[in-house]
Design a protein around this motif. Structure first.
Motif, PDB file in Angstrom:
ATOM      1  N   THR A 286      -1.255   4.434  -0.575  1.00 17.34           N
ATOM      2  CA  THR A 286      -2.073   4.732   0.598  1.00 17.34           C
ATOM      3  C   THR A 286      -1.230   5.346   1.699  1.00 17.34           C
ATOM      4  OG1 THR A 286      -3.367   2.801   0.047  1.00 17.34           O
ATOM      5  CG2 THR A 286      -3.701   3.734   2.217  1.00 17.34           C
ATOM      6  N   ARG A 287      -0.090   4.712   1.935  1.00 21.37           N
ATOM      7  CA  ARG A 287       0.783   5.221   2.990  1.00 21.37           C
ATOM      8  C   ARG A 287       1.292   6.617   2.672  1.00 21.37           C
ATOM      9  NH1 ARG A 287       2.868   1.979   6.903  1.00 21.37           N
ATOM     10  NH2 ARG A 287       1.759   0.015   6.999  1.00 21.37           N
TER      11      ARG A 287
ATOM     12  N   HIS B  74       0.817  -1.211   0.000  1.00 18.99           N
ATOM     13  CA  HIS B  74       0.000   0.000   0.000  1.00 18.99           C
ATOM     14  C   HIS B  74       0.849   1.259   0.000  1.00 18.99           C
ATOM     15  CE1 HIS B  74      -3.618  -2.254   0.538  1.00 18.99           C
ATOM     16  NE2 HIS B  74      -3.176  -2.801   1.650  1.00 18.99           N
TER      17      HIS B  74
ATOM     18  N   LEU C  35      -1.486   9.076   3.320  1.00 18.63           N
ATOM     19  CA  LEU C  35      -1.691   9.234   4.755  1.00 18.63           C
ATOM     20  C   LEU C  35      -0.562  10.038   5.397  1.00 18.63           C
ATOM     21  CD1 LEU C  35      -3.129   5.800   5.825  1.00 18.63           C
ATOM     22  CD2 LEU C  35      -4.225   8.018   6.013  1.00 18.63           C
TER      23      LEU C  35
ATOM     24  N   VAL D  14     -10.124   9.739   4.375  1.00 16.64           N
ATOM     25  CA  VAL D  14      -9.025   9.359   5.258  1.00 16.64           C
ATOM     26  C   VAL D  14      -9.353   8.041   5.957  1.00 16.64           C
ATOM     27  CG1 VAL D  14      -7.704  10.020   7.301  1.00 16.64           C
ATOM     28  CG2 VAL D  14      -8.246  11.723   5.578  1.00 16.64           C
TER      29      VAL D  14
ATOM     30  N   VAL E 194      -1.311  13.655   4.843  1.00 16.69           N
ATOM     31  CA  VAL E 194      -2.371  14.118   5.739  1.00 16.69           C
ATOM     32  C   VAL E 194      -1.826  14.289   7.155  1.00 16.69           C
ATOM     33  CG1 VAL E 194      -4.592  13.532   6.774  1.00 16.69           C
ATOM     34  CG2 VAL E 194      -4.186  13.062   4.368  1.00 16.69           C
ATOM     35  N   ALA E 195      -1.076  13.277   7.613  1.00 18.73           N
ATOM     36  CA  ALA E 195      -0.577  13.328   8.988  1.00 18.73           C
ATOM     37  C   ALA E 195       0.352  14.508   9.189  1.00 18.73           C
ATOM     38  CB  ALA E 195       0.129  12.023   9.340  1.00 18.73           C
TER      39      ALA E 195
ATOM     40  N   PHE F 231      -0.638   6.845  11.910  1.00 19.08           N
ATOM     41  CA  PHE F 231      -1.471   7.717  11.074  1.00 19.08           C
ATOM     42  C   PHE F 231      -2.823   7.945  11.725  1.00 19.08           C
ATOM     43  CE2 PHE F 231       1.073   5.548   7.621  1.00 19.08           C
ATOM     44  CZ  PHE F 231       1.918   6.624   7.448  1.00 19.08           C
ATOM     45  N   ARG F 232      -3.370   6.857  12.267  1.00 21.45           N
ATOM     46  CA  ARG F 232      -4.702   6.966  12.869  1.00 21.45           C
ATOM     47  C   ARG F 232      -4.663   7.947  14.031  1.00 21.45           C
ATOM     48  NH1 ARG F 232      -5.786   1.590  14.367  1.00 21.45           N
ATOM     49  NH2 ARG F 232      -5.019   2.181  16.416  1.00 21.45           N
TER      50      ARG F 232
ATOM     51  N   ARG G  29      -7.779   0.599   4.831  1.00 17.98           N
ATOM     52  CA  ARG G  29      -7.050  -0.276   3.906  1.00 17.98           C
ATOM     53  C   ARG G  29      -5.833  -0.907   4.545  1.00 17.98           C
ATOM     54  NH1 ARG G  29      -5.798   1.639  -2.044  1.00 17.98           N
ATOM     55  NH2 ARG G  29      -7.488   0.464  -2.951  1.00 17.98           N
ATOM     56  N   ILE G  30      -5.138  -0.133   5.366  1.00 15.11           N
ATOM     57  CA  ILE G  30      -3.892  -0.652   5.899  1.00 15.11           C
ATOM     58  C   ILE G  30      -4.056  -1.168   7.326  1.00 15.11           C
ATOM     59  CG2 ILE G  30      -2.380   0.738   4.454  1.00 15.11           C
ATOM     60  CD1 ILE G  30      -1.973   2.556   6.847  1.00 15.11           C
TER      61      ILE G  30
ATOM     62  N   LEU H 129     -14.457   4.952  10.869  1.00 16.35           N
ATOM     63  CA  LEU H 129     -13.627   3.756  11.037  1.00 16.35           C
ATOM     64  C   LEU H 129     -14.410   2.650  11.722  1.00 16.35           C
ATOM     65  CD1 LEU H 129     -10.058   4.875  12.133  1.00 16.35           C
ATOM     66  CD2 LEU H 129     -10.702   3.605  10.108  1.00 16.35           C
TER      67      LEU H 129
ATOM     68  N   GLY I 275      -0.784   1.015  10.799  1.00 12.38           N
ATOM     69  CA  GLY I 275      -1.111   2.419  10.580  1.00 12.38           C
ATOM     70  C   GLY I 275      -1.605   3.123  11.818  1.00 12.38           C
TER      71      GLY I 275
ATOM     72  N   TYR J 102      -5.645  12.306  25.695  1.00 13.40           N
ATOM     73  CA  TYR J 102      -5.857  11.525  24.481  1.00 13.40           C
ATOM     74  C   TYR J 102      -5.054  10.225  24.523  1.00 13.40           C
ATOM     75  CZ  TYR J 102      -5.804   9.747  19.821  1.00 13.40           C
ATOM     76  OH  TYR J 102      -5.936   8.898  18.764  1.00 13.40           O
TER      77      TYR J 102
ATOM     78  N   LEU K 160      -8.704   5.213   3.644  1.00 14.62           N
ATOM     79  CA  LEU K 160      -7.269   4.930   3.546  1.00 14.62           C
ATOM     80  C   LEU K 160      -6.792   4.165   4.775  1.00 14.62           C
ATOM     81  CD1 LEU K 160      -5.926   8.337   2.177  1.00 14.62           C
ATOM     82  CD2 LEU K 160      -6.120   6.187   0.931  1.00 14.62           C
ATOM     83  N   LEU K 161      -7.216   4.635   5.957  1.00 14.86           N
ATOM     84  CA  LEU K 161      -6.783   3.977   7.191  1.00 14.86           C
ATOM     85  C   LEU K 161      -7.303   2.545   7.241  1.00 14.86           C
ATOM     86  CD1 LEU K 161      -7.335   6.819   9.780  1.00 14.86           C
ATOM     87  CD2 LEU K 161      -5.167   5.769   9.177  1.00 14.86           C
TER      88      LEU K 161
END
Lengths: 282, 284
Positions: A8-9, A5, A12, B84, A15-16, B98-99, B90-91, B168, B95, A265, B87-88
């Motif tokens: 995809t990575r 992926h 992401l 998003v 975005v991150a 990223f999440r 998928r992996i 999600l 991940g 969090y 995408l999350l």
């Protein structure tokens, strides 16, 4: 089959980075010397076509003096920070008394008017703050609580969204566990404290984290309910004044304010995902 | 399910008292204010207040801007969060970094981010520098109607997280073989999203939509952060109007404005609810 992926990575990662950048920059800037930040913030608002602000990604000289100033020398920021903490703790305590019990009653009891009550709570949940603040103020005036800390705390203890969230989760609990409790002779209170609450740990953690985020970032309520009492304002309202008159320590204040939220969090991250996933949000 | 009626009462009572004292009773009690003129005799004026507020240019401006913000922010947050989350998903189960990083901002105080926002969107700031580099004219982000952009972006930055969490959670229920089948049929990412994922998560998708909308009606913080208590016309929200009326202690205007807005909100959600029912019937 192991797939990589890559695309995809990559997406992401973009975005991150975009999402984390403001947080990282705030942390980096808090480690600059106050004079450096003051100078840097002073270059804002320059409308010269040929000039840009420099892009600052690291402090010229690593320094903790911003933190020293706000934590030791000048207690103004710290006092506001304590106000924020006080409001957040009291609101969360109030919600702990009210909300799980109400969700339990709405999900596990049959009584006349239950559906009407739930419908009312949903309606209340839909109303934006501009609308609900009016009834709040009318009551606060009647009780003489305007411009006291209770004006910010009390109305917030009954946030309908969390009642909804917990109720949806409790609806999904298998009824066998409660029946088992009843057969063993547990009353409604024992079932609540010894069966329902422990089982609801994920959604309660999730609600605590969400509610913390709300209280910590509270602006509208103190601005209207505490208008005449600037001493009692939480820190969240005051950032905008820091930016108007730079002191060079505002990024340390911001970082200080972010840290508790970050811990909350990190502590509840698993509950947040599990809680939402296991409730019937339909 | 407990049937003993009285035993529910101790659980309900604290919440009920609070909800009634702070919300229900004053909500209906306050209607009295909206029908009186607030003078010494406090005469009953029927719908004069409603007419006056509705025709007030500042109220209309606030209403228009609030509606504009929610009409832009809601779809924006919804679409971005959906993509998003796809995408999350998928992996997964990897991940986690990223999440966490996309969910994190929801729990961050946006007030503390404001300072960075002011730097990023400054006339000489990094964003304008980037624009010049790619050959576009600079924009003066912190004045006039361009200010809407940083306000909206701050809102999106903050509110993406919760929407992603809900998406999600819903996507867990879509069985993996469906995607494999879709891939065999040659469906790319967007086709999979549209034809496989979306139809299976309609209820959650609606929930996200409604939560986003509720949140975006409240847009005010962001405006207050960026432009203070007396903002430019283009970002003057309903909350600004309400706050100004409060400062004048004009309860007639405040209550009236609140009821008008409540009516509009219920109308909108009524329409959304109706659409959802229709859509579910069609899919079911």
């Amino acid at each position: 089959m192991e797939k990589r992926h890559i695309a995809t990575r990559f997406a992401l990662t973009l975005v991150a980075v975009a999402v984390l950048l403001p947080l990282l920059l705030t942390a980096v800037y808090s480690l600059c010397a106050p004079s450096e930040i003051k100078e840097y913030m002073g270059t804002r608002g320059n409308y010269n076509q040929d000039q840009f602000m420099e892009i600052k990604l690291a402090p010229k000289q690593f320094s903790l003096s911003q933190f020293y100033k706000i934590l030791v020398e000048d207690e103004a920021v710290l006092r506001l920070f304590c106000n924020s903490a006080l409001y957040t703790v009291l609101v969360l305590l109030g919600q702990a008394v009210v909300i799980p019990a109400m969700a339990y009653a709405l999900s596990r009891f049959r009584f006349p008017g239950r559906d009407a009550l739930f419908f009312g709570i949903i309606m209340l949940m839909l109303l934006p703050f501009q609308v609900t603040m009016v009834p709040n103020v009318l009551t606060l005036k009647k009780l003489g609580l305007m411009n006291t800390i209770w004006a910010v705390i009390l109305p917030n203890c009954f946030t309908p969204f969390y009642i909804f969230l917990l109720r949806q989760y409790m609806l999904g609990l298998p009824k066998e566990i409660l029946e088992a409790g009843e057969i063993d002779g547990a009353g409604t209170f024992r079932c609540f404290f010894h069966i329902v609450l422990p089982v609801c740990k994920p959604i309660i953690g999730c609600a605590v984290a969400l509610s913390f985020a709300d209280c910590w970032n509270m602006v509208e309520q103190p601005l209207t309910y505490l208008a005449q009492n600037a001493d009692k304002m939480p820190l969240s309202v005051m950032f905008n004044q820091f930016s108007a008159s730079p002191t060079g320590t505002e990024f340390a204040g911001a970082t200080l304010y972010i840290l508790p939220a970050l811990f909350v969090y990190l502590y509840f991250q698993k509950d947040i995902l599990d809680g939402i996933q296991l409730s019937e949000l339909k | 399910m407990f049937d003993r009626k009285r035993s529910a009462l101790p659980f309900l009572l604290p919440g009920l008292i609070g909800l009634f004292v702070f919300y229900v009773i004053p909500f209906f009690g306050g209607m009295y204010y909206s029908f009186t003129d607030g003078s010494y005799q406090n005469a009953f004026v029927w719908f004069d207040n409603y007419r006056a507020v509705w025709q007030n240019p500042m109220f209309r401006l606030g209403l228009k801007n609030t509606m504009f913000f929610s009409a832009v922010c809601t779809p924006l947050v919804w679409v971005l969060a959906f993509l998003v989350a796809m995408l999350l998903n998928r992996i997964k189960p990897r991940g986690a970094f990223f999440r966490n990083s996309v969910i994190l901002p929801y729990f961050m105080p946006s007030c503390a981010i404001l300072l960075i926002w002011l730097v990023l969107f400054d006339y000489g700031g990094p964003i304008n520098r980037f624009l010049t580099d790619i050959g576009v004219d600079r924009v003066s982000w912190l004045d006039g109607s361009a200010m809407r952009v940083p306000v909206i972006l701050l809102f999106v930055w903050k509110n993406l997280g919760l929407a992603i969490v809900i998406f999600l959670a819903a996507m867990q229920s879509v069985p993996e073989p469906y995607y494999e089948y879709a891939r065999l049929e040659g469906a790319g990412f967007f086709r999979q999203a549209w034809y496989v994922t979306l139809p299976m998560i309609v209820p959650s998708a609606f929930l996200v939509f409604i939560l986003c909308w509720i949140n975006s009606f409240k847009i005010f913080k962001e405006v207050y952060f960026i432009s203070g208590a007396y903002p430019d016309q283009s970002v003057y929200t309903l909350q600004n109007y309400m706050n100004n009326m409060f400062e004048d202690l004009n309860y007639q205007k405040v209550t009236t404005a609140a009821y008008i807005f409540a009516a509009i909100v219920f109308l909108i959600f009524g329409v959304i609810y109706f659409i959802q029912k229709r859509l579910q019937k069609r899919l079911g």
